[in-house]
Motif scaffolding. Structure first.
Motif, PDB file in Angstrom:
ATOM      1  N   LYS A  65       0.861  -1.189   0.000  1.00 25.64           N
ATOM      2  CA  LYS A  65       0.000   0.000   0.000  1.00 25.64           C
ATOM      3  C   LYS A  65       0.897   1.239   0.000  1.00 25.64           C
ATOM      4  CE  LYS A  65      -4.034  -2.071   0.690  1.00 25.64           C
ATOM      5  NZ  LYS A  65      -5.171  -1.973  -0.196  1.00 25.64           N
ATOM      6  N   THR A  66       0.681   2.110  -0.963  1.00 18.41           N
ATOM      7  CA  THR A  66       1.455   3.346  -1.061  1.00 18.41           C
ATOM      8  C   THR A  66       0.881   4.369  -0.090  1.00 18.41           C
ATOM      9  OG1 THR A  66       1.964   2.919  -3.378  1.00 18.41           O
ATOM     10  CG2 THR A  66       2.198   5.197  -2.619  1.00 18.41           C
ATOM     11  N   THR A  67       1.738   4.895   0.781  1.00 21.30           N
ATOM     12  CA  THR A  67       1.279   5.888   1.753  1.00 21.30           C
ATOM     13  C   THR A  67       1.693   7.303   1.370  1.00 21.30           C
ATOM     14  OG1 THR A  67       3.265   5.602   3.124  1.00 21.30           O
ATOM     15  CG2 THR A  67       1.343   4.229   3.653  1.00 21.30           C
ATOM     16  N   TYR A  68       2.709   7.432   0.518  1.00 20.22           N
ATOM     17  CA  TYR A  68       3.189   8.759   0.137  1.00 20.22           C
ATOM     18  C   TYR A  68       4.075   8.620  -1.090  1.00 20.22           C
ATOM     19  CZ  TYR A  68       5.311  13.414   0.614  1.00 20.22           C
ATOM     20  OH  TYR A  68       5.734  14.691   0.392  1.00 20.22           O
ATOM     21  N   LEU A  69       4.072   9.657  -1.918  1.00 15.77           N
ATOM     22  CA  LEU A  69       4.958   9.716  -3.077  1.00 15.77           C
ATOM     23  C   LEU A  69       5.790  10.987  -2.969  1.00 15.77           C
ATOM     24  CD1 LEU A  69       2.315   8.621  -5.712  1.00 15.77           C
ATOM     25  CD2 LEU A  69       4.273   7.266  -4.946  1.00 15.77           C
ATOM     26  N   ALA A  70       7.084  10.848  -2.783  1.00 11.63           N
ATOM     27  CA  ALA A  70       7.987  11.989  -2.639  1.00 11.63           C
ATOM     28  C   ALA A  70       8.594  12.294  -4.005  1.00 11.63           C
ATOM     29  CB  ALA A  70       9.076  11.677  -1.616  1.00 11.63           C
TER      30      ALA A  70
ATOM     31  N   GLN B  27       1.877  11.053 -15.375  1.00 13.96           N
ATOM     32  CA  GLN B  27       2.788  10.702 -16.462  1.00 13.96           C
ATOM     33  C   GLN B  27       3.920   9.782 -15.988  1.00 13.96           C
ATOM     34  OE1 GLN B  27       1.819  11.776 -19.435  1.00 13.96           O
ATOM     35  NE2 GLN B  27       0.179  12.855 -18.395  1.00 13.96           N
ATOM     36  N   SER B  28       4.316   9.929 -14.725  1.00 12.73           N
ATOM     37  CA  SER B  28       5.559   9.284 -14.302  1.00 12.73           C
ATOM     38  C   SER B  28       5.396   8.136 -13.314  1.00 12.73           C
ATOM     39  CB  SER B  28       6.495  10.340 -13.698  1.00 12.73           C
ATOM     40  OG  SER B  28       5.831  11.067 -12.688  1.00 12.73           O
ATOM     41  N   ILE B  29       4.186   7.886 -12.835  1.00 15.68           N
ATOM     42  CA  ILE B  29       3.992   6.851 -11.814  1.00 15.68           C
ATOM     43  C   ILE B  29       3.005   5.803 -12.319  1.00 15.68           C
ATOM     44  CG2 ILE B  29       3.163   6.410  -9.469  1.00 15.68           C
ATOM     45  CD1 ILE B  29       4.212   9.132  -8.702  1.00 15.68           C
ATOM     46  N   PRO B  30       3.374   4.525 -12.208  1.00 11.35           N
ATOM     47  CA  PRO B  30       2.453   3.471 -12.645  1.00 11.35           C
ATOM     48  C   PRO B  30       1.100   3.561 -11.932  1.00 11.35           C
ATOM     49  CG  PRO B  30       4.633   2.563 -12.258  1.00 11.35           C
ATOM     50  CD  PRO B  30       4.661   3.986 -11.755  1.00 11.35           C
ATOM     51  N   LEU B  31       0.071   3.182 -12.667  1.00 10.32           N
ATOM     52  CA  LEU B  31      -1.315   3.300 -12.219  1.00 10.32           C
ATOM     53  C   LEU B  31      -1.564   2.652 -10.858  1.00 10.32           C
ATOM     54  CD1 LEU B  31      -4.209   4.181 -12.990  1.00 10.32           C
ATOM     55  CD2 LEU B  31      -4.484   1.933 -14.032  1.00 10.32           C
ATOM     56  N   HIS B  32      -1.006   1.468 -10.621  1.00  7.32           N
ATOM     57  CA  HIS B  32      -1.314   0.775  -9.367  1.00  7.32           C
ATOM     58  C   HIS B  32      -0.777   1.514  -8.144  1.00  7.32           C
ATOM     59  CE1 HIS B  32       2.586  -0.964 -10.531  1.00  7.32           C
ATOM     60  NE2 HIS B  32       2.758  -1.274  -9.257  1.00  7.32           N
ATOM     61  N   TYR B  33       0.337   2.264  -8.278  1.00  9.24           N
ATOM     62  CA  TYR B  33       0.844   3.067  -7.160  1.00  9.24           C
ATOM     63  C   TYR B  33      -0.086   4.254  -6.890  1.00  9.24           C
ATOM     64  CZ  TYR B  33       5.245   0.511  -7.659  1.00  9.24           C
ATOM     65  OH  TYR B  33       6.207  -0.472  -7.727  1.00  9.24           O
ATOM     66  N   LEU B  34      -0.552   4.885  -7.965  1.00 10.48           N
ATOM     67  CA  LEU B  34      -1.474   6.015  -7.795  1.00 10.48           C
ATOM     68  C   LEU B  34      -2.790   5.562  -7.180  1.00 10.48           C
ATOM     69  CD1 LEU B  34      -0.996   8.058 -11.089  1.00 10.48           C
ATOM     70  CD2 LEU B  34      -0.256   8.670  -8.799  1.00 10.48           C
ATOM     71  N   ALA B  35      -3.291   4.442  -7.641  1.00 11.75           N
ATOM     72  CA  ALA B  35      -4.547   3.913  -7.100  1.00 11.75           C
ATOM     73  C   ALA B  35      -4.409   3.660  -5.601  1.00 11.75           C
ATOM     74  CB  ALA B  35      -4.933   2.633  -7.828  1.00 11.75           C
ATOM     75  N   SER B  36      -3.322   3.021  -5.207  1.00 12.58           N
ATOM     76  CA  SER B  36      -3.082   2.737  -3.795  1.00 12.58           C
ATOM     77  C   SER B  36      -2.988   4.028  -2.990  1.00 12.58           C
ATOM     78  CB  SER B  36      -1.798   1.913  -3.657  1.00 12.58           C
ATOM     79  OG  SER B  36      -1.496   1.702  -2.298  1.00 12.58           O
ATOM     80  N   PHE B  37      -2.257   5.007  -3.521  1.00 12.87           N
ATOM     81  CA  PHE B  37      -2.084   6.291  -2.847  1.00 12.87           C
ATOM     82  C   PHE B  37      -3.422   7.015  -2.661  1.00 12.87           C
ATOM     83  CE2 PHE B  37      -1.074  10.929  -3.269  1.00 12.87           C
ATOM     84  CZ  PHE B  37      -0.486  11.074  -2.018  1.00 12.87           C
TER      85      PHE B  37
ATOM     86  N   GLY C  14      -6.329   5.577  -2.453  1.00  8.63           N
ATOM     87  CA  GLY C  14      -7.292   4.736  -1.761  1.00  8.63           C
ATOM     88  C   GLY C  14      -8.375   4.211  -2.681  1.00  8.63           C
ATOM     89  N   ILE C  15      -7.979   3.865  -3.910  1.00  8.58           N
ATOM     90  CA  ILE C  15      -8.913   3.402  -4.941  1.00  8.58           C
ATOM     91  C   ILE C  15      -8.423   2.047  -5.451  1.00  8.58           C
ATOM     92  CG2 ILE C  15      -9.896   3.934  -7.212  1.00  8.58           C
ATOM     93  CD1 ILE C  15      -9.187   6.899  -6.674  1.00  8.58           C
ATOM     94  N   SER C  16      -9.339   1.130  -5.730  1.00 11.85           N
ATOM     95  CA  SER C  16      -8.916  -0.153  -6.293  1.00 11.85           C
ATOM     96  C   SER C  16      -8.366   0.077  -7.704  1.00 11.85           C
ATOM     97  CB  SER C  16     -10.095  -1.133  -6.351  1.00 11.85           C
ATOM     98  OG  SER C  16     -11.010  -0.748  -7.363  1.00 11.85           O
ATOM     99  N   LYS C  17      -7.501  -0.823  -8.159  1.00 12.87           N
ATOM    100  CA  LYS C  17      -6.909  -0.686  -9.503  1.00 12.87           C
ATOM    101  C   LYS C  17      -7.993  -0.701 -10.593  1.00 12.87           C
ATOM    102  CE  LYS C  17      -3.589  -3.680  -8.139  1.00 12.87           C
ATOM    103  NZ  LYS C  17      -2.653  -4.767  -8.249  1.00 12.87           N
ATOM    104  N   ARG C  18      -8.985  -1.574 -10.426  1.00 14.10           N
ATOM    105  CA  ARG C  18     -10.044  -1.673 -11.427  1.00 14.10           C
ATOM    106  C   ARG C  18     -10.871  -0.385 -11.473  1.00 14.10           C
ATOM    107  NH1 ARG C  18     -13.894  -6.797 -11.515  1.00 14.10           N
ATOM    108  NH2 ARG C  18     -13.151  -6.721  -9.406  1.00 14.10           N
ATOM    109  N   HIS C  19     -11.206   0.148 -10.291  1.00 10.37           N
ATOM    110  CA  HIS C  19     -11.968   1.390 -10.232  1.00 10.37           C
ATOM    111  C   HIS C  19     -11.141   2.547 -10.809  1.00 10.37           C
ATOM    112  CE1 HIS C  19     -14.927   4.003  -7.676  1.00 10.37           C
ATOM    113  NE2 HIS C  19     -14.887   4.375  -8.914  1.00 10.37           N
ATOM    114  N   MET C  20      -9.849   2.547 -10.526  1.00 12.93           N
ATOM    115  CA  MET C  20      -8.963   3.595 -11.041  1.00 12.93           C
ATOM    116  C   MET C  20      -8.942   3.566 -12.573  1.00 12.93           C
ATOM    117  SD  MET C  20      -6.886   6.023 -10.107  1.00 12.93           S
ATOM    118  CE  MET C  20      -5.293   6.780 -10.296  1.00 12.93           C
ATOM    119  N   SER C  21      -8.907   2.388 -13.160  1.00 15.75           N
ATOM    120  CA  SER C  21      -8.930   2.275 -14.627  1.00 15.75           C
ATOM    121  C   SER C  21     -10.213   2.858 -15.197  1.00 15.75           C
ATOM    122  CB  SER C  21      -8.793   0.813 -15.057  1.00 15.75           C
ATOM    123  OG  SER C  21      -7.531   0.326 -14.723  1.00 15.75           O
TER     124      SER C  21
END
Length: 193
Positions: free
Chosen positions: A71-76, A167-177, A179-186
């Motif tokens: 689970k991604t908690t932060y993106l620096a 542009q620079s972060i894979p979708l699954h990291y953004l979704a986790s950050f 608080g959205i499921s990968k499928r919902h994020m898509s």
């Protein structure tokens, strides 16, 4: 622009006080360069975080493991500072991982030099105080957004405030950050352009 010039500009922007500018060279000289390749760890869970860092380039992902799922908690991002702060300040094992999502060029400082600057360097003390204050504001906003905004609204806010993340972060990291499921994020990305 070299990394020290970039950090110098960042320090001056955060401190925003010309009266303490004579203290800045000592700060710059206390940081050293560190390179991380993509997927290298800045700190691993249960290890002590040895450095506080300024990110000259690249992205560092803060994450925890929840029931075997990362689970991604932060993106620096570039031109920010980060650490596993509790681990760094108290020299105790980290509860999280911090990993390079891309090749990273960092400027790092050890705990001894960090503590020395906090005690003896007025500019660094002001910088750190303002940095922590800013981070508290961000954390507060993030928590409120999780409770009050729909997943679509959180995505739109990210799109408006930090478009480079998309542009620079894979979708699954953004979704986790967010608080959205990968499928919902898509689905959200298809519906919101």
């Amino acid at each position: 622009m070299n990394s020290k010039d970039q950090f110098n500009n960042y320090l001056k922007h955060i401190i925003n006080n010309d009266l303490v500018s004579s203290y800045v060279p000592e700060i710059l000289n206390s940081f050293e360069s560190l390179q991380l390749k993509k997927n290298d760890f800045f700190v691993s869970k249960n290890q002590i975080c040895n450095y506080f860092c300024f990110i000259k380039s690249g992205i560092l992902q803060h994450s925890i493991d929840v029931d075997g799922e990362e689970k991604t908690t932060y993106l620096a991002l570039k031109n920010t500072c980060t650490a596993a702060l509790k681990s760094f300040l108290h020299q105790q094992p980290s509860r999280k991982n911090i990993k390079a999502l891309s090749n990273c060029e960092l400027l790092v400082i050890t705990i001894d030099d960090f503590n020395r600057l906090i005690k003896e360097n007025t500019a660094f003390f002001q910088f750190y105080h303002k940095l922590i204050e800013h981070q508290i504001f961000l954390i507060d906003d993030y928590r409120i957004d999780l409770l009050t905004l729909s997943p679509e609204e959180r995505y739109q806010k990210l799109l408006m405030n930090d478009p480079e993340l998309l542009q620079s972060i894979p979708l699954h990291y953004l979704a986790s950050f967010l608080g959205i499921s990968k499928r919902h994020m898509s689905r959200i990305r298809k519906n919101i352009k």
